[in-house]
Design a protein around this motif. Structure first.
Motif, PDB file in Angstrom:
ATOM      1  N   ALA A 268      78.403  72.721 -19.884  1.00  0.00           N
ATOM      2  CA  ALA A 268      79.665  73.453 -20.607  1.00  0.00           C
ATOM      3  C   ALA A 268      80.691  72.388 -21.213  1.00  0.00           C
ATOM      4  O   ALA A 268      81.508  72.563 -22.290  1.00  0.00           O
ATOM      5  CB  ALA A 268      80.243  74.165 -19.714  1.00  0.00           C
ATOM      6  N   LEU A 269      80.715  71.201 -20.414  1.00  0.00           N
ATOM      7  CA  LEU A 269      81.579  69.947 -20.941  1.00  0.00           C
ATOM      8  C   LEU A 269      81.128  69.148 -22.142  1.00  0.00           C
ATOM      9  O   LEU A 269      81.882  69.394 -22.917  1.00  0.00           O
ATOM     10  CB  LEU A 269      81.861  68.991 -19.451  1.00  0.00           C
ATOM     11  CG  LEU A 269      82.468  69.572 -18.487  1.00  0.00           C
ATOM     12  CD1 LEU A 269      82.415  68.232 -17.344  1.00  0.00           C
ATOM     13  CD2 LEU A 269      84.019  69.763 -18.987  1.00  0.00           C
ATOM     14  N   LYS A 270      79.802  68.981 -22.041  1.00  0.00           N
ATOM     15  CA  LYS A 270      79.278  68.660 -23.315  1.00  0.00           C
ATOM     16  C   LYS A 270      79.307  69.570 -24.428  1.00  0.00           C
ATOM     17  O   LYS A 270      79.770  68.909 -25.775  1.00  0.00           O
ATOM     18  CB  LYS A 270      77.636  68.411 -23.110  1.00  0.00           C
ATOM     19  CG  LYS A 270      77.287  67.235 -22.026  1.00  0.00           C
ATOM     20  CD  LYS A 270      75.782  67.045 -22.186  1.00  0.00           C
ATOM     21  CE  LYS A 270      75.407  65.957 -21.083  1.00  0.00           C
ATOM     22  NZ  LYS A 270      73.764  65.850 -21.092  1.00  0.00           N
ATOM     23  N   ALA A 271      79.519  70.776 -24.221  1.00  0.00           N
ATOM     24  CA  ALA A 271      79.571  71.598 -25.455  1.00  0.00           C
ATOM     25  C   ALA A 271      80.867  71.621 -26.041  1.00  0.00           C
ATOM     26  O   ALA A 271      81.158  71.963 -27.260  1.00  0.00           O
ATOM     27  CB  ALA A 271      79.169  73.243 -25.020  1.00  0.00           C
ATOM     28  N   LYS A 272      81.687  70.900 -25.125  1.00  0.00           N
ATOM     29  CA  LYS A 272      83.307  70.995 -25.779  1.00  0.00           C
ATOM     30  C   LYS A 272      83.492  69.371 -26.397  1.00  0.00           C
ATOM     31  O   LYS A 272      84.798  69.214 -26.655  1.00  0.00           O
ATOM     32  CB  LYS A 272      84.323  71.185 -24.437  1.00  0.00           C
ATOM     33  CG  LYS A 272      84.501  72.567 -23.782  1.00  0.00           C
ATOM     34  CD  LYS A 272      85.258  72.767 -22.885  1.00  0.00           C
ATOM     35  CE  LYS A 272      85.105  74.265 -22.383  1.00  0.00           C
ATOM     36  NZ  LYS A 272      86.108  74.463 -21.204  1.00  0.00           N
ATOM     37  N   GLY A 273      82.496  68.806 -26.406  1.00  0.00           N
ATOM     38  CA  GLY A 273      82.610  67.577 -27.014  1.00  0.00           C
ATOM     39  C   GLY A 273      82.826  66.315 -26.065  1.00  0.00           C
ATOM     40  O   GLY A 273      83.133  65.152 -26.375  1.00  0.00           O
ATOM     41  N   ILE A 274      82.658  66.665 -24.791  1.00  0.00           N
ATOM     42  CA  ILE A 274      83.209  65.713 -23.637  1.00  0.00           C
ATOM     43  C   ILE A 274      81.745  64.788 -23.229  1.00  0.00           C
ATOM     44  O   ILE A 274      80.747  65.691 -23.137  1.00  0.00           O
ATOM     45  CB  ILE A 274      83.507  66.380 -22.409  1.00  0.00           C
ATOM     46  CG1 ILE A 274      84.873  67.125 -22.803  1.00  0.00           C
ATOM     47  CG2 ILE A 274      83.799  65.487 -21.210  1.00  0.00           C
ATOM     48  CD1 ILE A 274      85.733  67.950 -21.786  1.00  0.00           C
ATOM     49  N   GLU A 275      81.962  63.509 -23.299  1.00  0.00           N
ATOM     50  CA  GLU A 275      80.887  62.777 -22.836  1.00  0.00           C
ATOM     51  C   GLU A 275      80.668  62.613 -21.356  1.00  0.00           C
ATOM     52  O   GLU A 275      81.662  62.548 -20.645  1.00  0.00           O
ATOM     53  CB  GLU A 275      80.958  61.167 -23.541  1.00  0.00           C
ATOM     54  CG  GLU A 275      79.927  60.555 -23.250  1.00  0.00           C
ATOM     55  CD  GLU A 275      79.891  59.047 -23.450  1.00  0.00           C
ATOM     56  OE1 GLU A 275      79.044  58.229 -23.027  1.00  0.00           O
ATOM     57  OE2 GLU A 275      81.044  58.724 -24.113  1.00  0.00           O
ATOM     58  N   VAL A 276      79.396  63.201 -21.037  1.00  0.00           N
ATOM     59  CA  VAL A 276      79.133  63.380 -19.435  1.00  0.00           C
ATOM     60  C   VAL A 276      78.213  62.068 -19.145  1.00  0.00           C
ATOM     61  O   VAL A 276      77.296  61.685 -19.872  1.00  0.00           O
ATOM     62  CB  VAL A 276      78.570  64.585 -19.278  1.00  0.00           C
ATOM     63  CG1 VAL A 276      78.002  64.678 -17.585  1.00  0.00           C
ATOM     64  CG2 VAL A 276      79.261  65.677 -19.772  1.00  0.00           C
ATOM     65  N   VAL A 277      78.554  61.329 -18.221  1.00  0.00           N
ATOM     66  CA  VAL A 277      77.891  60.311 -17.600  1.00  0.00           C
ATOM     67  C   VAL A 277      77.440  60.247 -16.308  1.00  0.00           C
ATOM     68  O   VAL A 277      78.196  60.771 -15.440  1.00  0.00           O
ATOM     69  CB  VAL A 277      78.856  59.007 -17.688  1.00  0.00           C
ATOM     70  CG1 VAL A 277      78.275  57.736 -17.326  1.00  0.00           C
ATOM     71  CG2 VAL A 277      79.709  58.694 -19.146  1.00  0.00           C
ATOM     72  N   GLN A 278      76.150  60.054 -16.140  1.00  0.00           N
ATOM     73  CA  GLN A 278      75.621  60.048 -14.633  1.00  0.00           C
ATOM     74  C   GLN A 278      76.187  59.046 -13.846  1.00  0.00           C
ATOM     75  O   GLN A 278      76.305  57.830 -14.154  1.00  0.00           O
ATOM     76  CB  GLN A 278      74.116  60.081 -14.824  1.00  0.00           C
ATOM     77  CG  GLN A 278      73.639  60.408 -13.317  1.00  0.00           C
ATOM     78  CD  GLN A 278      72.228  60.496 -13.624  1.00  0.00           C
ATOM     79  OE1 GLN A 278      71.386  60.111 -14.463  1.00  0.00           O
ATOM     80  NE2 GLN A 278      71.295  61.005 -12.444  1.00  0.00           N
ATOM     81  N   GLY A 279      76.542  59.412 -12.429  1.00  0.00           N
ATOM     82  CA  GLY A 279      77.005  58.384 -11.708  1.00  0.00           C
ATOM     83  C   GLY A 279      77.231  58.979 -10.333  1.00  0.00           C
ATOM     84  O   GLY A 279      77.074  60.010 -10.051  1.00  0.00           O
TER      85      GLY A 279
ATOM     86  N   THR B 285      79.258  62.648 -13.351  1.00  0.00           N
ATOM     87  CA  THR B 285      78.784  63.497 -12.565  1.00  0.00           C
ATOM     88  C   THR B 285      77.133  62.881 -11.703  1.00  0.00           C
ATOM     89  O   THR B 285      76.560  62.414 -12.486  1.00  0.00           O
ATOM     90  CB  THR B 285      78.380  64.937 -13.050  1.00  0.00           C
ATOM     91  OG1 THR B 285      77.473  65.675 -12.120  1.00  0.00           O
ATOM     92  CG2 THR B 285      77.455  64.608 -14.420  1.00  0.00           C
ATOM     93  N   ARG B 286      76.816  63.478 -10.797  1.00  0.00           N
ATOM     94  CA  ARG B 286      75.562  63.208 -10.335  1.00  0.00           C
ATOM     95  C   ARG B 286      74.370  63.923 -10.996  1.00  0.00           C
ATOM     96  O   ARG B 286      73.584  63.305 -11.034  1.00  0.00           O
ATOM     97  CB  ARG B 286      75.436  63.418  -8.719  1.00  0.00           C
ATOM     98  CG  ARG B 286      76.310  62.647  -7.838  1.00  0.00           C
ATOM     99  CD  ARG B 286      76.102  63.058  -6.502  1.00  0.00           C
ATOM    100  NE  ARG B 286      77.074  64.141  -6.277  1.00  0.00           N
ATOM    101  CZ  ARG B 286      77.210  65.043  -5.024  1.00  0.00           C
ATOM    102  NH1 ARG B 286      76.753  64.325  -3.962  1.00  0.00           N
ATOM    103  NH2 ARG B 286      77.975  66.088  -4.938  1.00  0.00           N
ATOM    104  N   ASN B 287      74.866  65.017 -11.801  1.00  0.00           N
ATOM    105  CA  ASN B 287      73.768  65.812 -12.385  1.00  0.00           C
ATOM    106  C   ASN B 287      74.234  66.276 -13.649  1.00  0.00           C
ATOM    107  O   ASN B 287      74.855  67.259 -13.890  1.00  0.00           O
ATOM    108  CB  ASN B 287      73.453  67.088 -11.577  1.00  0.00           C
ATOM    109  CG  ASN B 287      72.513  67.949 -11.999  1.00  0.00           C
ATOM    110  OD1 ASN B 287      71.418  67.475 -12.874  1.00  0.00           O
ATOM    111  ND2 ASN B 287      72.253  69.053 -11.588  1.00  0.00           N
ATOM    112  N   PRO B 288      74.000  65.398 -14.824  1.00  0.00           N
ATOM    113  CA  PRO B 288      74.445  65.600 -15.953  1.00  0.00           C
ATOM    114  C   PRO B 288      73.755  66.814 -16.713  1.00  0.00           C
ATOM    115  O   PRO B 288      74.244  67.332 -17.782  1.00  0.00           O
ATOM    116  CB  PRO B 288      74.155  64.305 -16.738  1.00  0.00           C
ATOM    117  CG  PRO B 288      73.019  63.738 -16.197  1.00  0.00           C
ATOM    118  CD  PRO B 288      73.405  64.174 -14.554  1.00  0.00           C
TER     119      PRO B 288
END
Length: 254
Positions: free
Chosen positions: A12-23, A2-5
């Motif tokens: 919300a994705l992070k709260a589910k244990g998903i790694e969010v990467v800026q790009g 995502t452009r905006n982590p």
């Protein structure tokens, strides 16, 4: 990616244990960084951000970077009838990405071609839903439209990512319902218990109301239409949502 982590959706994705990467889909290096170490990837493109040419460029760039870092299987969410020369620019742009993927050095791929999203129709009442129903009613003139929920796109994408051997080289047209606007209104009424309203819009007004891109798509909905085989989809995913079932799910979620 995502452009905006730090956005609410990313959190919300992070709260589910998903790694969010800026790009950034227009920045090859950021795509490469995000994909490094990944064996499988899921690609969704958007023509609204930078137009259809920008969509094709960013989609092809993602494919190139995925190939460069050694991604072994890529699932691309395209659009229904992408290969049938619809004349709708953001359908044609996705077909160009499909072709680029198929001729890339990525060893395994799957292409999903969903029909129109059920999520285009607001589940809750209000002016937005009234306008949406009015627009589709004016455009379709009583013709049915095949629809697919993004929930089910996610289901098929997950299957392809988890079982690349079974899904390699497959192109799947997706739809869970084939329904008229009258049928949609009946579904809303059945779930909500009240008759839904729509803003009446003359068909002749659509050309003045809609951007050319959208007008071409609505015209194609009426004069052409998606070819997805709903029975074939359900043979793989029996739980694929009808429009009424989707409305019930959204009301439950809300």
């Amino acid at each position: 990616m995502t452009r905006n982590p730090s956005s609410d959706k990313s959190q919300a994705l992070k709260a589910k244990g998903i790694e969010v990467v800026q790009g950034d889909m227009s920045d090859g290096q950021s795509i490469r960084t995000a994909l490094t170490g990944c064996e499988r990837a899921f690609l969704v493109t958007d023509y609204q951000a930078k137009g259809v040419e920008g969509e094709t460029e960013s989609g092809n760039l993602f494919v190139d970077q995925a190939a460069a870092v050694g991604v072994k299987h890529l699932v691309f969410s395209s659009v229904g009838n992408a290969d049938t020369h619809t004349g709708v620019p953001h359908f044609e742009s996705k077909f160009l990405i499909e072709q680029h993927l198929r001729t890339s050095t990525i060893p395994s791929w799957t292409i999903l071609r969903p029909a129109a999203f059920m999520e285009n129709f607001p589940p809750a009442g209000g002016m937005q839903r009234m306008m949406t129903l009015g627009l589709f009613d004016a455009a379709l003139q009583g013709k049915s439209l095949k629809l697919c929920s993004v929930i089910d796109i996610g289901w098929f994408a997950a299957q392809a990512l988890e079982k690349p051997g079974e899904w390699n080289g497959r192109i799947m047209e997706l739809a869970g319902d084939d329904i008229t606007v009258a049928g949609m209104k009946a579904a809303y009424e059945k779930v909500e218990g009240g008759k839904p309203w729509e803003v009446p819009i003359p068909q002749l007004a659509l050309g003045a109301m809609l951007p050319k891109e959208m007008y071409l798509m609505f015209t194609w909905f009426r004069e052409g239409g998606y070819v997805a085989d709903i029975g074939a989809c359900r043979s793989i995913h029996p739980g694929m949502l009808t429009f009424e079932e989707w409305v019930r799910v959204k009301h439950h979620d809300d």
